[in-house]
Design a protein around this motif. Structure first.
Motif, short mmCIF file in Angstrom:
data_model
loop_
_atom_site.label_atom_id
_atom_site.label_comp_id
_atom_site.label_asym_id
_atom_site.label_seq_id
_atom_site.Cartn_x
_atom_site.Cartn_y
_atom_site.Cartn_z
N PHE A 87 -8.46 -12.31 0.16
CA PHE A 87 -8.57 -10.87 0.35
C PHE A 87 -7.58 -10.37 1.40
CE2 PHE A 87 -12.83 -11.42 -1.58
CZ PHE A 87 -12.73 -10.45 -2.56
N LEU A 88 -7.41 -11.13 2.49
CA LEU A 88 -6.43 -10.73 3.49
C LEU A 88 -5.02 -10.79 2.93
CD1 LEU A 88 -7.84 -12.53 6.68
CD2 LEU A 88 -8.03 -10.11 6.05
N LEU A 89 -4.73 -11.79 2.11
CA LEU A 89 -3.41 -11.88 1.48
C LEU A 89 -3.16 -10.70 0.56
CD1 LEU A 89 -0.82 -13.47 0.94
CD2 LEU A 89 -2.05 -14.73 -0.84
N SER A 90 -4.20 -10.32 -0.18
CA SER A 90 -4.06 -9.15 -1.06
C SER A 90 -3.77 -7.89 -0.26
CB SER A 90 -5.34 -8.98 -1.89
OG SER A 90 -5.28 -7.82 -2.68
N GLU A 91 -4.47 -7.70 0.84
CA GLU A 91 -4.22 -6.52 1.67
C GLU A 91 -2.83 -6.55 2.27
OE1 GLU A 91 -6.00 -3.77 2.19
OE2 GLU A 91 -7.36 -4.50 0.63
N LEU A 92 -2.37 -7.75 2.68
CA LEU A 92 -1.03 -7.86 3.24
C LEU A 92 0.03 -7.52 2.21
CD1 LEU A 92 0.84 -8.69 5.56
CD2 LEU A 92 0.66 -11.06 4.77
N ILE A 93 -0.14 -8.01 0.98
CA ILE A 93 0.82 -7.70 -0.08
C ILE A 93 0.82 -6.19 -0.36
CG2 ILE A 93 1.31 -8.03 -2.52
CD1 ILE A 93 0.25 -10.86 -2.24
N LYS A 94 -0.36 -5.59 -0.34
CA LYS A 94 -0.46 -4.15 -0.58
C LYS A 94 0.27 -3.36 0.51
CE LYS A 94 -3.85 -0.45 -1.17
NZ LYS A 94 -5.30 -0.12 -1.20
N ILE A 95 0.10 -3.76 1.76
CA ILE A 95 0.76 -3.06 2.87
C ILE A 95 2.27 -3.21 2.78
CG2 ILE A 95 1.04 -3.06 5.37
CD1 ILE A 95 -1.91 -3.83 5.59
N LEU A 96 2.74 -4.43 2.51
CA LEU A 96 4.18 -4.66 2.40
C LEU A 96 4.79 -3.87 1.25
CD1 LEU A 96 4.35 -8.51 3.07
CD2 LEU A 96 4.89 -6.64 4.65
N ARG A 97 4.05 -3.76 0.14
CA ARG A 97 4.57 -3.00 -0.99
C ARG A 97 4.64 -1.52 -0.67
NH1 ARG A 97 1.92 -2.06 -6.93
NH2 ARG A 97 3.75 -1.12 -7.87
N GLU A 98 3.62 -0.99 0.02
CA GLU A 98 3.66 0.42 0.40
C GLU A 98 4.82 0.73 1.33
OE1 GLU A 98 -0.15 1.20 2.01
OE2 GLU A 98 -1.16 1.37 0.05
N ARG A 99 5.08 -0.18 2.27
CA ARG A 99 6.21 0.03 3.17
C ARG A 99 7.54 -0.01 2.42
NH1 ARG A 99 4.74 -3.68 8.52
NH2 ARG A 99 2.95 -2.41 9.23
N ARG A 100 7.65 -0.92 1.44
CA ARG A 100 8.88 -1.00 0.67
C ARG A 100 9.08 0.25 -0.17
NH1 ARG A 100 9.17 -5.68 -3.66
NH2 ARG A 100 7.62 -4.26 -4.57
N GLU A 101 8.01 0.82 -0.72
CA GLU A 101 8.13 2.02 -1.52
C GLU A 101 8.51 3.22 -0.66
OE1 GLU A 101 4.42 2.40 -3.49
OE2 GLU A 101 4.87 0.90 -5.04
N ARG A 102 8.04 3.25 0.60
CA ARG A 102 8.40 4.36 1.48
C ARG A 102 9.88 4.36 1.82
NH1 ARG A 102 3.29 3.81 5.68
NH2 ARG A 102 1.66 4.48 4.20
#
Length: 294
Positions: free
Chosen positions: A278-293
């Protein structure tokens, strides 16, 4: 001397004194403050009630004695060494991971395709199909386990880990279906139409436009499917036979035979795997949001 003024859009108004902010919130009443603190206390107690058993299991895995006791009589990594030195525990853990990985793969593919097909279909029976795919969450787990047992017994395939993965994938499909369906409701279908207009075929549109937009939802559904298959113990008791002993089943058998801190080690591994995913999933989600920004 007149008070300093500030112009805004041609209007003159008194300048706000520096360092002061206007508090637009109305002051809370004593009753509201009491209710707010009461809610915090209730939430803290509920979280403590849920987390305390997990903390005790993790602490127990570091016990220095060969029996379960709390408070701990000493700190040691002896039982972790025993766990990883015992081929039975290691093989059960690896088998659980293998079954869960295959079950998550099947559930992800079937759930994603079903969600995409139902979202793009106007057929009358799509509500029934959705309810049918969602039904494993509503059926008691013991009923599913007995159904799998009679089916596997008739086919004489009890103990085959590949078919056990298929059984677990049925439980994971609803999570993928719901996650992807919710994501498709927020997806703009005009993007697909634009790609088709520019000459992209259905397959290319699906792979280049639709699926990249659903990555977060698909990964979340796959994560739930993996955790369920890795952690479930009832179905494996019915269809595992003597050839497929997973970590949850090993835990169950050990609880019946002997209570040692090695059980706490196995439980801690289950907890770490689930929480870590679950922590890995949240980390991937955060990194993807930063990349999209960017």
């Amino acid at each position: 001397m007149t008070a300093p003024t500030a112009r805004d859009g041609g209007e003159t108004r008194p300048a706000r004194p520096p360092g002061r902010r206007r508090d637009r919130r109305s002051p809370s009443t004593p009753l509201e403050r009491v209710l707010r603190w009461g809610l915090r206390v209730v939430v803290t107690l509920v979280l403590g009630y849920l987390v305390t058993p997990i903390v005790i299991v993790v602490l127990e895995s570091f016990n220095s004695v060969d029996y379960l006791s709390f408070p701990l009589e000493g700190w040691s990594l002896t039982h972790y060494r025993k766990f990883f030195a015992d081929s039975a525990w290691v093989d059960a853990t690896l088998l659980s991971a293998r079954i869960a990985a295959l079950a998550a793969l099947i559930a992800t593919v079937v759930g994603t395709v079903a969600a995409w097909g139902l979202a793009r279909s106007n057929a009358r029976g799509k509500g029934f199909v959705f309810a049918l795919l969602y039904s494993p969450l509503l059926i008691p787990i013991i009923v599913l386990a007995m159904s799998y047992y009679f089916t596997f017994a008739d086919l004489k395939v009890i103990g085959h880990w590949q078919l056990i993965s298929v059984a677990y994938s049925v439980m994971g499909i609803p999570y993928v279906l719901v996650a992807v369906s919710n994501a498709l409701q927020q997806f703009d279908p005009e993007l697909e139409n634009a790609a088709r207009t520019l000459g992209a075929g259905m397959t290319r549109t699906l792979l280049r436009i639709t699926l990249p937009s659903l990555t977060s939802a698909i990964s979340a559904g796959a994560l739930f499917a993996f955790v369920i298959a890795f952690d479930e113990a009832v179905i494996i008791l019915f269809v595992g036979g003597s050839g497929s002993v997973t970590l949850p089943r090993m835990l169950w058998d050990s609880v019946r035979n002997d209570l040692t801190p090695t059980l706490a080690v196995a439980g801690t591994i289950l907890i770490v795997v689930c929480v870590g995913l679950f922590l890995l999933s949240e980390l991937i989600k955060i990194l993807r949001e930063r990349r999209e920004r960017r």
